[in-house]
Design a protein around this motif. Structure first.
Motif, PDB file in Angstrom:
ATOM      1  N   SER A 186       0.835  -1.304  -0.054  1.00  0.00           N
ATOM      2  CA  SER A 186      -0.005  -0.005   0.091  1.00  0.00           C
ATOM      3  C   SER A 186       0.842   1.314  -0.140  1.00  0.00           C
ATOM      4  CB  SER A 186      -1.002   0.100   1.119  1.00  0.00           C
ATOM      5  OG  SER A 186       0.085   0.126   2.358  1.00  0.00           O
ATOM      6  N   PRO A 187       0.304   2.428  -0.439  1.00  0.00           N
ATOM      7  CA  PRO A 187       1.250   3.590  -0.404  1.00  0.00           C
ATOM      8  C   PRO A 187       1.407   3.934   1.174  1.00  0.00           C
ATOM      9  CG  PRO A 187      -0.787   3.898  -1.819  1.00  0.00           C
ATOM     10  CD  PRO A 187      -0.890   2.506  -1.147  1.00  0.00           C
ATOM     11  N   GLN A 188       0.878   3.758   2.179  1.00  0.00           N
ATOM     12  CA  GLN A 188       1.224   3.964   3.567  1.00  0.00           C
ATOM     13  C   GLN A 188       2.364   3.036   3.658  1.00  0.00           C
ATOM     14  OE1 GLN A 188      -2.069   3.199   2.373  1.00  0.00           O
ATOM     15  NE2 GLN A 188      -3.298   4.513   3.346  1.00  0.00           N
ATOM     16  N   GLU A 189       2.339   1.727   3.518  1.00  0.00           N
ATOM     17  CA  GLU A 189       3.774   1.151   3.790  1.00  0.00           C
ATOM     18  C   GLU A 189       4.953   1.508   3.123  1.00  0.00           C
ATOM     19  OE1 GLU A 189       3.180  -3.630   3.875  1.00  0.00           O
ATOM     20  OE2 GLU A 189       1.506  -2.607   2.814  1.00  0.00           O
ATOM     21  N   ASN A 190       4.576   1.938   1.981  1.00  0.00           N
ATOM     22  CA  ASN A 190       5.771   2.538   1.023  1.00  0.00           C
ATOM     23  C   ASN A 190       6.321   3.788   1.681  1.00  0.00           C
ATOM     24  OD1 ASN A 190       6.534   0.891  -1.122  1.00  0.00           O
ATOM     25  ND2 ASN A 190       4.315   0.916  -1.824  1.00  0.00           N
ATOM     26  N   ILE A 191       5.377   4.512   1.923  1.00  0.00           N
ATOM     27  CA  ILE A 191       5.875   5.842   2.593  1.00  0.00           C
ATOM     28  C   ILE A 191       6.527   5.822   3.857  1.00  0.00           C
ATOM     29  CG2 ILE A 191       5.204   8.218   3.698  1.00  0.00           C
ATOM     30  CD1 ILE A 191       2.888   7.972   1.243  1.00  0.00           C
ATOM     31  N   GLU A 192       6.108   4.776   4.554  1.00  0.00           N
ATOM     32  CA  GLU A 192       7.026   4.468   5.947  1.00  0.00           C
ATOM     33  C   GLU A 192       8.422   3.888   5.487  1.00  0.00           C
ATOM     34  OE1 GLU A 192       7.721   4.775   9.579  1.00  0.00           O
ATOM     35  OE2 GLU A 192       5.627   5.494   8.743  1.00  0.00           O
ATOM     36  N   LEU A 193       8.535   3.021   4.392  1.00  0.00           N
ATOM     37  CA  LEU A 193       9.715   2.376   3.964  1.00  0.00           C
ATOM     38  C   LEU A 193      10.753   3.589   3.556  1.00  0.00           C
ATOM     39  CD1 LEU A 193       8.453  -0.826   2.338  1.00  0.00           C
ATOM     40  CD2 LEU A 193      10.009  -0.847   4.348  1.00  0.00           C
ATOM     41  N   ALA A 194      10.043   4.604   2.659  1.00  0.00           N
ATOM     42  CA  ALA A 194      10.927   5.710   2.433  1.00  0.00           C
ATOM     43  C   ALA A 194      11.211   6.689   3.417  1.00  0.00           C
ATOM     44  CB  ALA A 194      10.093   6.594   1.275  1.00  0.00           C
ATOM     45  N   ARG A 195      10.560   6.676   4.460  1.00  0.00           N
ATOM     46  CA  ARG A 195      11.189   7.362   5.585  1.00  0.00           C
ATOM     47  C   ARG A 195      12.178   6.786   6.092  1.00  0.00           C
ATOM     48  NH1 ARG A 195       5.164   8.493   7.460  1.00  0.00           N
ATOM     49  NH2 ARG A 195       5.006  10.717   6.587  1.00  0.00           N
ATOM     50  N   GLN A 196      12.250   5.526   6.358  1.00  0.00           N
ATOM     51  CA  GLN A 196      13.392   4.747   6.596  1.00  0.00           C
ATOM     52  C   GLN A 196      14.751   4.684   5.927  1.00  0.00           C
ATOM     53  OE1 GLN A 196      11.584   1.214   8.229  1.00  0.00           O
ATOM     54  NE2 GLN A 196       9.686   2.278   8.937  1.00  0.00           N
ATOM     55  N   ASP A 197      14.268   4.769   4.384  1.00  0.00           N
ATOM     56  CA  ASP A 197      15.459   4.433   3.370  1.00  0.00           C
ATOM     57  C   ASP A 197      15.424   5.605   2.382  1.00  0.00           C
ATOM     58  OD1 ASP A 197      16.860   3.423   1.526  1.00  0.00           O
ATOM     59  OD2 ASP A 197      16.077   1.494   1.194  1.00  0.00           O
ATOM     60  N   HIS A 198      16.497   6.369   2.639  1.00  0.00           N
ATOM     61  CA  HIS A 198      16.587   7.601   1.642  1.00  0.00           C
ATOM     62  C   HIS A 198      16.638   7.168   0.206  1.00  0.00           C
ATOM     63  CE1 HIS A 198      15.756  10.079   5.017  1.00  0.00           C
ATOM     64  NE2 HIS A 198      16.631   9.695   5.590  1.00  0.00           N
ATOM     65  N   SER A 199      16.891   6.111  -0.296  1.00  0.00           N
ATOM     66  CA  SER A 199      17.127   5.550  -1.598  1.00  0.00           C
ATOM     67  C   SER A 199      15.723   5.228  -2.072  1.00  0.00           C
ATOM     68  CB  SER A 199      18.156   4.441  -1.667  1.00  0.00           C
ATOM     69  OG  SER A 199      17.490   3.170  -1.064  1.00  0.00           O
ATOM     70  N   ARG A 200      14.692   5.399  -1.499  1.00  0.00           N
ATOM     71  CA  ARG A 200      13.337   5.083  -1.845  1.00  0.00           C
ATOM     72  C   ARG A 200      12.557   6.405  -1.992  1.00  0.00           C
ATOM     73  NH1 ARG A 200      10.565  -0.266  -0.571  1.00  0.00           N
ATOM     74  NH2 ARG A 200      12.138  -1.480   0.341  1.00  0.00           N
ATOM     75  N   HIS A 201      11.835   6.568  -3.261  1.00  0.00           N
ATOM     76  CA  HIS A 201      11.210   7.843  -3.396  1.00  0.00           C
ATOM     77  C   HIS A 201       9.823   7.597  -3.612  1.00  0.00           C
ATOM     78  CE1 HIS A 201      15.159   9.791  -3.343  1.00  0.00           C
ATOM     79  NE2 HIS A 201      15.607   8.692  -4.139  1.00  0.00           N
ATOM     80  N   ALA A 202       8.833   8.013  -2.698  1.00  0.00           N
ATOM     81  CA  ALA A 202       7.504   7.834  -3.174  1.00  0.00           C
ATOM     82  C   ALA A 202       6.964   8.913  -4.253  1.00  0.00           C
ATOM     83  CB  ALA A 202       6.533   7.861  -1.801  1.00  0.00           C
TER      84      ALA A 202
END
Length: 165
Positions: free
Chosen positions: A31-47
């Motif tokens: 889900s977008p929510q899960e992905n945003i949380e992952l992006a907060r923890q990993d700066h190589s992920r961009h939502a």
């Protein structure tokens, strides 16, 4: 349709809360929510939000660096992951339009990138057809996803007008 792509920012949280993703979609994506949380923890992920006016219609993540490693050995590649369209906005051409806008967005924000890669679940024929139509090529690589085998597809940033249908 005047769509644009933009990076997620916290002031867009209400758009994320209104975004509808079904259990069927969640078979293939987070889900977008899960992905945003992952992006907060990993700066190589961009939502990334695909907006039609003030409406969020499509959501995905661009993952650089280690994120691409299971899919390609190209360190100048960017992985598209968790690509989804709001359930109530499906069938309106938004996913295709987001993919058409993506090469220019990537050139602007990630100028060193020369390839886009994505993994699509083997049973997800509709997504495979869309990606093929937009210039992604199945180069025969397969990896195991969290549920199914995943077909790796690639888009060369050098080939510009592939998704201009």
């Amino acid at each position: 349709m005047s769509m644009k792509l933009m990076f997620y920012e916290d002031n867009a949280q209400s758009l994320i809360e209104e975004y509808t993703i079904t259990d069927e979609q969640l078979r293939y994506t987070k889900s977008p929510q899960e992905n945003i949380e992952l992006a907060r923890q990993d700066h190589s992920r961009h939502a990334i939000l695909a907006m039609d006016g003030d409406k969020l219609v499509t959501f995905f993540v661009l993952h650089e660096k280690d994120g691409v490693k299971p899919y390609t050995s190209n360190d100048k590649a960017l992985l598209i992951r968790s690509f989804s369209t709001d359930y109530y906005e499906q069938g309106k051409g938004y996913a295709k339009k987001a993919l058409q806008l993506l090469p220019d967005f990537v050139r602007q924000h990630f100028p060193h990138i020369n390839e886009l890669v994505l993994g699509v679940n083997v049973p997800n024929k509709a997504a495979q057809a869309l990606y093929t139509k937009c210039g992604f090529v199945d180069e025969g690589r397969r990896v195991m996803g969290f549920r199914d085998e995943i077909k790796v597809m690639s888009y060369s940033m050098k080939d510009d007008d592939k998704c201009k249908i």
